[in-house]
Write a protein that holds these residues in place. Sequence first.
Motif, PDB file in Angstrom:
ATOM      1  N   MET A 260       0.835  -1.138  -0.096  1.00 23.65           N
ATOM      2  CA  MET A 260      -0.058  -0.050   0.047  1.00 23.65           C
ATOM      3  C   MET A 260       0.948   1.306   0.006  1.00 23.65           C
ATOM      4  N   ASP A 261       0.777   1.995  -1.029  1.00 20.43           N
ATOM      5  CA  ASP A 261       1.388   3.264  -1.201  1.00 20.43           C
ATOM      6  C   ASP A 261       1.034   4.524   0.004  1.00 20.43           C
ATOM      7  N   LEU A 262       2.254   4.959   0.576  1.00 15.95           N
ATOM      8  CA  LEU A 262       1.908   5.533   1.836  1.00 15.95           C
ATOM      9  C   LEU A 262       1.603   6.961   1.059  1.00 15.95           C
ATOM     10  N   ARG A 263       2.054   7.271   0.193  1.00 18.74           N
ATOM     11  CA  ARG A 263       1.781   8.661  -0.739  1.00 18.74           C
ATOM     12  C   ARG A 263       0.120   8.621  -0.858  1.00 18.74           C
ATOM     13  N   ALA A 264      -0.411   7.584  -1.459  1.00 20.67           N
ATOM     14  CA  ALA A 264      -1.849   7.339  -1.571  1.00 20.67           C
ATOM     15  C   ALA A 264      -2.566   7.583  -0.264  1.00 20.67           C
ATOM     16  N   LEU A 265      -2.288   6.924   0.744  1.00 22.78           N
ATOM     17  CA  LEU A 265      -2.906   6.992   2.006  1.00 22.78           C
ATOM     18  C   LEU A 265      -2.910   8.415   2.553  1.00 22.78           C
ATOM     19  N   LYS A 266      -1.636   9.233   2.191  1.00 22.46           N
ATOM     20  CA  LYS A 266      -1.688  10.474   2.768  1.00 22.46           C
ATOM     21  C   LYS A 266      -2.713  11.378   1.842  1.00 22.46           C
ATOM     22  N   THR A 267      -2.805  11.104   0.525  1.00 25.81           N
ATOM     23  CA  THR A 267      -3.594  11.674  -0.221  1.00 25.81           C
ATOM     24  C   THR A 267      -5.030  11.665   0.216  1.00 25.81           C
ATOM     25  N   PHE A 268      -5.635  10.232   0.424  1.00 22.62           N
ATOM     26  CA  PHE A 268      -6.738   9.871   0.869  1.00 22.62           C
ATOM     27  C   PHE A 268      -7.211  10.526   2.117  1.00 22.62           C
ATOM     28  N   GLU A 269      -6.223  10.537   3.173  1.00 16.24           N
ATOM     29  CA  GLU A 269      -6.696  11.250   4.452  1.00 16.24           C
ATOM     30  C   GLU A 269      -6.660  12.707   4.186  1.00 16.24           C
ATOM     31  N   ALA A 270      -5.909  13.267   3.287  1.00 17.46           N
ATOM     32  CA  ALA A 270      -6.294  14.864   3.224  1.00 17.46           C
ATOM     33  C   ALA A 270      -7.511  15.200   2.499  1.00 17.46           C
ATOM     34  N   ILE A 271      -8.029  14.134   1.660  1.00 15.06           N
ATOM     35  CA  ILE A 271      -9.254  14.517   1.115  1.00 15.06           C
ATOM     36  C   ILE A 271     -10.463  14.639   1.817  1.00 15.06           C
ATOM     37  N   LEU A 272     -10.449  13.329   3.079  1.00 15.93           N
ATOM     38  CA  LEU A 272     -11.551  13.524   3.907  1.00 15.93           C
ATOM     39  C   LEU A 272     -11.345  14.471   4.955  1.00 15.93           C
ATOM     40  N   ARG A 273     -10.162  14.951   5.170  1.00 13.74           N
ATOM     41  CA  ARG A 273      -9.802  15.819   6.100  1.00 13.74           C
ATOM     42  C   ARG A 273     -10.258  17.194   5.679  1.00 13.74           C
ATOM     43  N   LEU A 274      -9.999  17.723   4.398  1.00 14.65           N
ATOM     44  CA  LEU A 274     -10.184  18.831   4.073  1.00 14.65           C
ATOM     45  C   LEU A 274     -11.465  18.918   3.107  1.00 14.65           C
ATOM     46  N   GLY A 275     -12.235  17.845   2.935  1.00 12.03           N
ATOM     47  CA  GLY A 275     -13.725  17.841   2.233  1.00 12.03           C
ATOM     48  C   GLY A 275     -13.735  17.694   0.845  1.00 12.03           C
ATOM     49  N   SER A 276     -12.352  17.822  -0.062  1.00  9.33           N
ATOM     50  CA  SER A 276     -12.605  17.841  -1.395  1.00  9.33           C
ATOM     51  C   SER A 276     -11.020  17.230  -2.054  1.00  9.33           C
ATOM     52  N   PHE A 277     -11.427  16.749  -3.157  1.00 11.08           N
ATOM     53  CA  PHE A 277     -10.169  16.334  -3.945  1.00 11.08           C
ATOM     54  C   PHE A 277      -9.281  17.520  -4.289  1.00 11.08           C
ATOM     55  N   GLN A 278      -9.910  18.545  -4.748  1.00  5.83           N
ATOM     56  CA  GLN A 278      -9.226  19.872  -5.082  1.00  5.83           C
ATOM     57  C   GLN A 278      -8.196  20.503  -3.632  1.00  5.83           C
ATOM     58  N   LYS A 279      -8.956  20.591  -2.526  1.00  3.74           N
ATOM     59  CA  LYS A 279      -8.289  21.244  -1.484  1.00  3.74           C
ATOM     60  C   LYS A 279      -7.123  20.217  -1.009  1.00  3.74           C
TER      61      LYS A 279
END
Length: 294
Positions: free
Chosen positions: A1-20
């Motif tokens: 599992m790619d940690l960079r992808a996990l970090k991206t996934f966490e940021a999406i849910l924390r910030l509320g959007s793919f763009q942010k």
Amino acid sequence: MDLRALKTFEAILRLGSFQKAAEELQYAPSTVTLQIQRLEADLGVSLFVRDGKRMIASEAGRWLYQEATALLKTIGSMRQTISDIDTGDGGAIRFAAIEPIASQMIATIVADFCKLRPQVQLSMEISGSKSIAERVRSGELDFGICASPATNLMLEFEPLIEEKLGVMMRADHPLANQSCISVDDLIGQTILLKEQNCIYRELSEGMLVQTSRNPFSGIEVGSFYVIRQMIKAGFGIGIVPMYDSLGLESTLVIRPFVDIDPVVVIGLVYKDNNIMGRAALLLMNALREVEKTK
């Protein structure tokens, strides 16, 4: 599992959007989308479902978010700890020193080091030279401060100071009126000595048996502090390293020898500084300044 992808996934849910998430991570939006697609393919589940124009987390996505958040915090902590160990601001040190150099000369240096690097886990033990050298050799201690080790231990020894031995006694003792003490002055005296295998004991006995007569009556005491307190109470005299602070009280004095020059060389003992942690090396470097404080 790619940690960079996990970090991206966490940021999406924390910030509320793919763009942010893309803006925070400084990724192109297409990169964010591609990382999530690869993460979903790796897990074999959909992490998001469409709700009108919005993408919201699926049940699996909500569970993964909780786990990913905890994991990323742990990884962040690991990175910080490793960085601290590398710079000497973290890690652990275990060393030992003999008395009285431990309390009379290096305690302040160690205290200053601990104040400067509070995250370092430090263990300082008090022991005899032989025990310290053997434990350094076995790897139980990072380094030690003691007398020169036996050559068969194949340890490095870096001299720091030379300690001269003198005679401690009460200020009202008959010998206290003399500026210097000879070995013959000790005949008939009760002398308080350190324990067997102590370098000070070995040196003391070596010089005392220079006469053909039985020169003294010895009592074994395993602590210089206890020796000091017994002398203060009016019992016996002691052969001790000549630190002014050992006889600071007006009731005690330390006199040098006149006919001999008993010296103990004390230094750093270590096996291989290439395998020691950065914090241990920094503390050793600070302890090399001990001669300037004498």
